[in-house]
Design a protein around this motif. Structure first.
Motif, PDB file in Angstrom:
ATOM      1  N   LEU A  35       0.857  -1.081   0.108  1.00 38.56           N
ATOM      2  CA  LEU A  35       0.116  -0.007   0.057  1.00 38.56           C
ATOM      3  C   LEU A  35       1.006   1.202  -0.068  1.00 38.56           C
ATOM      4  O   LEU A  35       0.534   2.230  -0.685  1.00 38.56           O
ATOM      5  CB  LEU A  35      -0.917   0.199   1.348  1.00 38.56           C
ATOM      6  N   LEU A  36       1.909   1.269   0.975  1.00 43.03           N
ATOM      7  CA  LEU A  36       2.734   2.564   0.955  1.00 43.03           C
ATOM      8  C   LEU A  36       3.633   2.510  -0.497  1.00 43.03           C
ATOM      9  O   LEU A  36       3.993   3.589  -0.825  1.00 43.03           O
ATOM     10  CB  LEU A  36       3.916   2.573   2.267  1.00 43.03           C
ATOM     11  N   ASP A  37       4.134   1.333  -0.941  1.00 38.11           N
ATOM     12  CA  ASP A  37       4.786   1.330  -2.196  1.00 38.11           C
ATOM     13  C   ASP A  37       3.950   2.110  -3.416  1.00 38.11           C
ATOM     14  O   ASP A  37       4.467   2.834  -4.247  1.00 38.11           O
ATOM     15  CB  ASP A  37       5.142   0.055  -2.630  1.00 38.11           C
ATOM     16  N   LYS A  38       2.645   1.686  -3.273  1.00 37.46           N
ATOM     17  CA  LYS A  38       1.689   2.139  -4.215  1.00 37.46           C
ATOM     18  C   LYS A  38       1.632   3.601  -4.021  1.00 37.46           C
ATOM     19  O   LYS A  38       1.707   4.535  -5.131  1.00 37.46           O
ATOM     20  CB  LYS A  38       0.540   1.615  -4.085  1.00 37.46           C
ATOM     21  N   GLN A  39       1.460   3.989  -2.743  1.00 43.52           N
ATOM     22  CA  GLN A  39       1.520   5.541  -2.661  1.00 43.52           C
ATOM     23  C   GLN A  39       2.704   6.229  -3.306  1.00 43.52           C
ATOM     24  O   GLN A  39       2.671   7.346  -3.827  1.00 43.52           O
ATOM     25  CB  GLN A  39       1.376   5.700  -1.301  1.00 43.52           C
ATOM     26  N   ALA A  40       3.743   5.947  -2.795  1.00 45.77           N
ATOM     27  CA  ALA A  40       5.146   6.569  -3.276  1.00 45.77           C
ATOM     28  C   ALA A  40       5.324   6.388  -4.560  1.00 45.77           C
ATOM     29  O   ALA A  40       5.693   7.357  -5.412  1.00 45.77           O
ATOM     30  CB  ALA A  40       6.449   5.785  -2.438  1.00 45.77           C
ATOM     31  N   GLU A  41       5.040   5.463  -5.555  1.00 48.10           N
ATOM     32  CA  GLU A  41       4.977   5.154  -6.775  1.00 48.10           C
ATOM     33  C   GLU A  41       3.976   6.211  -7.428  1.00 48.10           C
ATOM     34  O   GLU A  41       4.325   7.097  -8.645  1.00 48.10           O
ATOM     35  CB  GLU A  41       4.573   3.719  -7.239  1.00 48.10           C
ATOM     36  N   GLY A  46       3.641  11.812  -9.940  1.00 46.65           N
ATOM     37  CA  GLY A  46       2.920  13.353 -10.014  1.00 46.65           C
ATOM     38  C   GLY A  46       1.488  13.164 -10.141  1.00 46.65           C
ATOM     39  O   GLY A  46       0.574  13.730 -10.359  1.00 46.65           O
ATOM     40  N   ASN A  47       0.985  11.929  -9.510  1.00 47.00           N
ATOM     41  CA  ASN A  47      -0.533  11.461  -9.765  1.00 47.00           C
ATOM     42  C   ASN A  47      -1.047  11.354  -8.357  1.00 47.00           C
ATOM     43  O   ASN A  47      -1.258  10.239  -7.751  1.00 47.00           O
ATOM     44  CB  ASN A  47      -0.613   9.848 -10.450  1.00 47.00           C
ATOM     45  N   LEU A  48      -1.564  12.563  -8.139  1.00 42.67           N
ATOM     46  CA  LEU A  48      -2.395  12.556  -6.781  1.00 42.67           C
ATOM     47  C   LEU A  48      -3.514  11.697  -6.536  1.00 42.67           C
ATOM     48  O   LEU A  48      -3.972  11.324  -5.643  1.00 42.67           O
ATOM     49  CB  LEU A  48      -2.648  14.143  -6.450  1.00 42.67           C
ATOM     50  N   MET A  52      -4.277   8.874  -3.762  1.00 41.44           N
ATOM     51  CA  MET A  52      -5.280   8.790  -2.954  1.00 41.44           C
ATOM     52  C   MET A  52      -6.358   7.436  -3.051  1.00 41.44           C
ATOM     53  O   MET A  52      -7.144   7.344  -2.121  1.00 41.44           O
ATOM     54  CB  MET A  52      -6.328   9.923  -3.280  1.00 41.44           C
ATOM     55  N   GLU A  53      -6.195   6.800  -3.857  1.00 46.89           N
ATOM     56  CA  GLU A  53      -6.355   5.379  -4.099  1.00 46.89           C
ATOM     57  C   GLU A  53      -6.240   4.547  -2.587  1.00 46.89           C
ATOM     58  O   GLU A  53      -6.982   3.555  -2.519  1.00 46.89           O
ATOM     59  CB  GLU A  53      -6.243   4.468  -5.272  1.00 46.89           C
ATOM     60  N   PRO A  69      -7.036  19.289  11.219  1.00 52.48           N
ATOM     61  CA  PRO A  69      -7.593  18.109  10.880  1.00 52.48           C
ATOM     62  C   PRO A  69      -8.446  18.448   9.605  1.00 52.48           C
ATOM     63  O   PRO A  69      -9.195  19.471   9.126  1.00 52.48           O
ATOM     64  CB  PRO A  69      -8.784  17.729  11.843  1.00 52.48           C
ATOM     65  N   THR A  70      -8.080  17.680   8.530  1.00 48.49           N
ATOM     66  CA  THR A  70      -9.070  17.685   7.189  1.00 48.49           C
ATOM     67  C   THR A  70     -10.071  16.543   7.356  1.00 48.49           C
ATOM     68  O   THR A  70      -9.459  15.252   7.492  1.00 48.49           O
ATOM     69  CB  THR A  70      -8.293  17.755   5.905  1.00 48.49           C
ATOM     70  N   TYR A  71     -11.141  16.642   7.022  1.00 49.89           N
ATOM     71  CA  TYR A  71     -12.293  15.529   6.945  1.00 49.89           C
ATOM     72  C   TYR A  71     -12.723  15.188   5.549  1.00 49.89           C
ATOM     73  O   TYR A  71     -13.200  16.066   4.943  1.00 49.89           O
ATOM     74  CB  TYR A  71     -13.438  15.624   7.972  1.00 49.89           C
ATOM     75  N   GLY A  72     -12.644  13.875   5.208  1.00 50.39           N
ATOM     76  CA  GLY A  72     -13.201  13.475   4.118  1.00 50.39           C
ATOM     77  C   GLY A  72     -12.123  13.162   3.012  1.00 50.39           C
ATOM     78  O   GLY A  72     -11.128  13.914   2.990  1.00 50.39           O
ATOM     79  N   TRP A  73     -12.580  12.427   2.069  1.00 51.13           N
ATOM     80  CA  TRP A  73     -11.433  11.867   0.895  1.00 51.13           C
ATOM     81  C   TRP A  73     -11.513  13.003  -0.043  1.00 51.13           C
ATOM     82  O   TRP A  73     -10.142  13.411  -0.274  1.00 51.13           O
ATOM     83  CB  TRP A  73     -12.105  10.792   0.260  1.00 51.13           C
ATOM     84  N   GLN A  74     -12.377  13.712  -0.442  1.00 55.33           N
ATOM     85  CA  GLN A  74     -12.299  14.711  -1.387  1.00 55.33           C
ATOM     86  C   GLN A  74     -11.572  16.079  -0.882  1.00 55.33           C
ATOM     87  O   GLN A  74     -10.637  16.765  -1.548  1.00 55.33           O
ATOM     88  CB  GLN A  74     -13.554  14.987  -2.044  1.00 55.33           C
ATOM     89  N   ALA A  75     -11.886  16.279   0.605  1.00 55.35           N
ATOM     90  CA  ALA A  75     -11.451  17.549   0.844  1.00 55.35           C
ATOM     91  C   ALA A  75      -9.654  17.149   1.329  1.00 55.35           C
ATOM     92  O   ALA A  75      -8.920  18.340   1.114  1.00 55.35           O
ATOM     93  CB  ALA A  75     -11.818  17.826   2.316  1.00 55.35           C
TER      94      ALA A  75
END
Length: 149
Positions: A35-41, A46-48, A52-53, A69-75
């Motif tokens: 999961l963290l490898d996927k995030q770093a990749e 440059g694909n936010l 976020m997946e 704090p920020t609440y919510g996926w879209q925010a």
């Protein structure tokens, strides 16, 4: 005095055994690390949106950063886009996992360090993640990231 000490030791052992963490399996650990490898990749591409997946796509997602704090996926995605508007701002991300523990059957607590190498100045800091198994997938439900001064 000795009786109090012995009683304290017995109560401590009872408390530790009663609230012991579950052991994370090799498979679970591999899934979490991937999961963290996927995030770093995704970040390094440059694909936010792809980055976020790995987060829980819910209004209950919590991201805690320097602005609170920020609440919510879209925010959270919108906040990332504001803070990292392009590849130059994003740089190259590298994670170092410092600790990984299973809290219960479906929940993992992770402590790590991030390092962003950028032309405009490097950033680094630490983070804690609460990762939970939801609908058969491990997703980040809470992220607290702090930068170094």
């Amino acid at each position: 005095m000795r009786r109090t000490f012995v009683l304290s030791v017995i109560l401590s052992l009872f408390f530790i055994n009663g609230f012991a963490q579950e052991k994370i399996t090799k498979s679970e650990k591999e899934h979490i690390l991937s999961l963290l490898d996927k995030q770093a990749e995704a970040w390094n591409e440059g694909n936010l949106e792809k980055f976020m997946e790995t987060y829980w796509k819910s209004d209950k997602l919590v991201f805690m950063g320097s602005r609170g704090p920020t609440y919510g996926w879209q925010a959270t995605l919108d906040s990332y886009k504001k803070g990292y508007p392009d590849k130059t701002a994003m740089g190259h991300l590298k994670f170092k996992i410092l600790d990984l523990n299973k809290i219960d059957t479906n929940t993992v607590f992770l402590i790590g360090r991030y390092e962003l190498t950028r032309e405009i100045g490097d950033l680094a800091g630490h983070f804690t993640l609460v990762i939970q198994m939801i609908d058969g997938e491990w997703v980040i439900i809470s992220d607290h990231s702090s930068g170094e001064s």
